[in-house]
Design a protein around this motif. Structure first.
Motif, PDB file in Angstrom:
ATOM      1  N   ASP A 185       0.826  -1.202   0.000  1.00 59.49           N
ATOM      2  CA  ASP A 185       0.000   0.000   0.000  1.00 59.49           C
ATOM      3  C   ASP A 185       0.865   1.258   0.000  1.00 59.49           C
ATOM      4  O   ASP A 185       0.584   2.221  -0.718  1.00 59.49           O
ATOM      5  CB  ASP A 185      -0.928  -0.003   1.223  1.00 59.49           C
ATOM      6  N   ARG A 199     -11.234   2.043   2.190  1.00 55.86           N
ATOM      7  CA  ARG A 199      -9.794   2.011   1.953  1.00 55.86           C
ATOM      8  C   ARG A 199      -9.421   2.445   0.546  1.00 55.86           C
ATOM      9  O   ARG A 199      -8.262   2.758   0.278  1.00 55.86           O
ATOM     10  CB  ARG A 199      -9.239   0.612   2.224  1.00 55.86           C
ATOM     11  N   ARG A 201      -3.957  11.075   5.707  1.00 50.32           N
ATOM     12  CA  ARG A 201      -5.274  10.664   6.180  1.00 50.32           C
ATOM     13  C   ARG A 201      -5.895  11.886   6.839  1.00 50.32           C
ATOM     14  O   ARG A 201      -5.271  12.512   7.700  1.00 50.32           O
ATOM     15  CB  ARG A 201      -5.156   9.520   7.196  1.00 50.32           C
TER      16      ARG A 201
END
Length: 580
Positions: A173, A248, A260
């Motif tokens: 990720d 996600r 975030r």
């Protein structure tokens, strides 16, 4: 004796490292950002055992001289700023001086670098914070950082790490986000010698999106862009037909940094208000650019959080940009323009005015599918309180093509048809999986699936679990699969969407017990296969759902915990109609 004592430097360093180095992915993020700041055109990440055994990051950037190499592993040494005022005008990704020394304090670190094309580089080793003298080494222009045995000297931290598969997914990720933010660079990731990701430089961000997520996803994305003075928001938003089971796939970037932010996430979700089913989330990539002085990245040591000078303005910029793009793609009818529904069963002649005055609005449409009493055998279903009396429910009608109406001696019962069918299929699928007797149906034509890199990796590790539920898949080229068999209970299902959600669940449930993992997968499959709301049912279908619900172990809730049954008792009805 004094109660307060000064910690020794090694202990202080290891405690400070906990702010920056949360897991192997944190190390990879810091090292990639350093490589990008060094002007690297190509970055390769190699890991072993999810990064816990080894992380190796190689770049072809500027490299370091001997003096810089020694300073790089000392605390509070950085090339990114020289005074406190520089924090307000950051144009680099890395700026915290403790990154490399923090990593070195909880691992065995090796740092090699060469600043030119001579091939003569230098090497420094740091073992748990203890630095060795510089050594000469052959090395091409650029830098190599090797991190071995992460958290070997802090076992309390290491025991909280997840499985190797989960840690690898976190690293994937991080690398994927870096590749999205810097599409003009080459990024590669290998695990235990197997190349997972190898992305050449892309000509555009749209091309990078296709590289990472495949043509199937890219074709369902709508580009958006909006400017407000020095602020700009651009990216890609999925059409309403493409949605996910979790948030996600909403990825946010500010000035090239993955972040975030609850405010930005809320802006994205509000842009999709009324467009997605409840509990579903869009696929969105947001790239924000603004002057450095209008954003503070110095909020969290890991640099995931940001603070905006005008948070409200950023919210409206993102929400408006996505909403406008979706409206241009498919114009939306405002709710105020919708007409009230017309009743399919009008009131008796001469009573419509009185009815409107009483109710205050046009009556909602009802769809009646009566079951003849002479054919009621087996068409009534017990619920927990009725079962004790040996009583069964009697199906009466369907309301708004979404709810089954039934009755018993206690009153009126309303059953959510989707939630009920979901519960039925979920329990059946789990029961058959436990008995290893899931009936399968072979597809006449195998369904090709282009799932993208992350989901494909999850399928590689969780393929056996899906087979236990009746899904037979096989790899078919890079990040592509063929779906050959599915559980026999599935019919009229969007199979690519279902498998994508199952792949997400494989990652989300990777660390639970076997039963918990199978529960999650079965719940997702049942949700896709269950009859939907706004779907007319025949009398026979209603009878089947009620009958099967009565045999369920937990008939009162769906697998996700939502209620299935609502009861209105006779005494409540009579009280509200002033009959008692």
């Amino acid at each position: 004796m004094a109660k307060i004592r000064k910690l020794d430097p090694r202990t202080a360093d290891q405690i400070a490292a906990g702010e920056v180095v949360e897991r192997p992915a944190s190390v990879v993020k810091e090292l990639i950002e350093n490589a990008l700041d060094a002007g690297s055109a190509s970055i390769r990440v190699e890991i072993a055992r999810g990064g816990l055994e080894e992380i190796r990051v190689l770049d072809d950037g500027d490299g370091m001289e001997s003096e810089d190499l020694e300073l790089a592993v000392q605390r509070h040494a950085t090339s990114k700023l020289s005074r406190i005022e520089d924090l307000g005008d950051l144009k680099t990704l890395g700026f915290r001086g403790e990154a490399l020394p923090s990593i070195a304090s909880v691992s065995r670190l090796l740092l090699e670098s060469c600043p030119d094309e001579s091939g003569r580089g230098k090497r420094v080793r740091v073992d748990g914070g203890e630095r060795s003298p510089l050594e000469e080494v052959g090395h091409p222009r650029g830098t190599t950082v090797v991190v071995r045995d992460l958290f070997y000297n802090t076992p309390a931290r290491r025991k909280f790490m997840k499985s190797e598969t989960t840690e690898q997914e976190q690293i994937l990720d991080v690398v994927s986000r870096a590749a999205l933010a810097h599409f003009d660079r080459r990024l590669a990731l290998a695990s235990s010698g197997r190349t997972i990701l190898d992305l050449p430089p892309a000509r555009s961000r749209a091309e990078r999106v296709r590289q990472l997520f495949g043509e199937g996803v890219a074709a369902q994305l709508v580009p958006f862009a909006r400017h407000a003075g020095a602020l700009s928001a651009a990216g890609f938003a999925s059409k309403p037909e493409l949605h996910r089971s979790a948030a996600r796939d909403v990825r946010l970037f500010v000035c090239g940094r993955p972040v975030r932010d609850r405010g930005l996430m809320s802006a994205v979700l509000q842009a999709y208000a009324t467009l997605l089913p409840r509990g579903r989330y869009p696929f969105v990539l947001v790239f924000l650019d603004l002057p450095p002085e209008r954003v503070d990245f110095n909020v969290h040591p890991a640099k995931w959080e940001v603070r905006f000078a005008d948070a409200g303005g950023m919210f409206e910029l993102v929400r408006g940009a996505i909403r406008a793009a979706l409206q241009n793609e498919r114009p939306m009818v405002p709710l105020a323009g919708l007409e009230a529904p017309t009743a399919s069963i009008p009131p008796a002649a001469g009573s419509s005015a009185a009815y409107s005055e009483l109710v205050g609005e046009t009556p909602a449409a009802w769809t009646f599918s009566p079951v003849p009493l002479a054919q009621d055998t087996g068409a009534e279903v017990p619920l927990p309180e009725a079962a004790a009396r040996g009583e069964r429910l009697r199906p009466l009608a369907q309301y708004r093509d979404s709810y089954i109406l039934a009755s018993d001696s206690e009153g009126l019962v309303i059953v959510d048809q989707h939630a009920a069918h979901e519960r039925i299929l979920y329990e059946r699928l789990l029961r058959e999986a436990r008995d290893r007797q899931v009936p399968r149906q072979a597809l006449l034509f195998p369904v090709p699936l282009d799932l993208g890199l992350e989901r494909s990796e999850k399928l590689h590790s969780g393929k056996a679990r899906l087979e236990e539920l009746g899904f037979v898949l096989e790899p078919f080229g890079e990040n592509s699969w063929l779906l050959r068999e599915v559980p026999a209970i599935l019919s009229d299902v969007d199979l690519p969407s279902l498998v994508a959600d199952l792949a997400d669940d494989l990652g989300a449930s990777g660390t639970g017990s076997f039963e918990a993992r199978m529960d999650r997968l079965a719940a997702t499959a049942a949700c896709h296969a269950a009859v939907k709301v706004n779907h007319p049912l025949t009398s026979e279908k209603m009878a089947y759902i009620l009958d099967a619900l009565g045999e369920a172990a937990s008939p009162m809730t769906c697998p996700h915990g939502r209620p299935v049954v609502l009861r209105i008792r006779h005494d409540a009805l009579e009280k509200n109609f002033l009959r008692r």
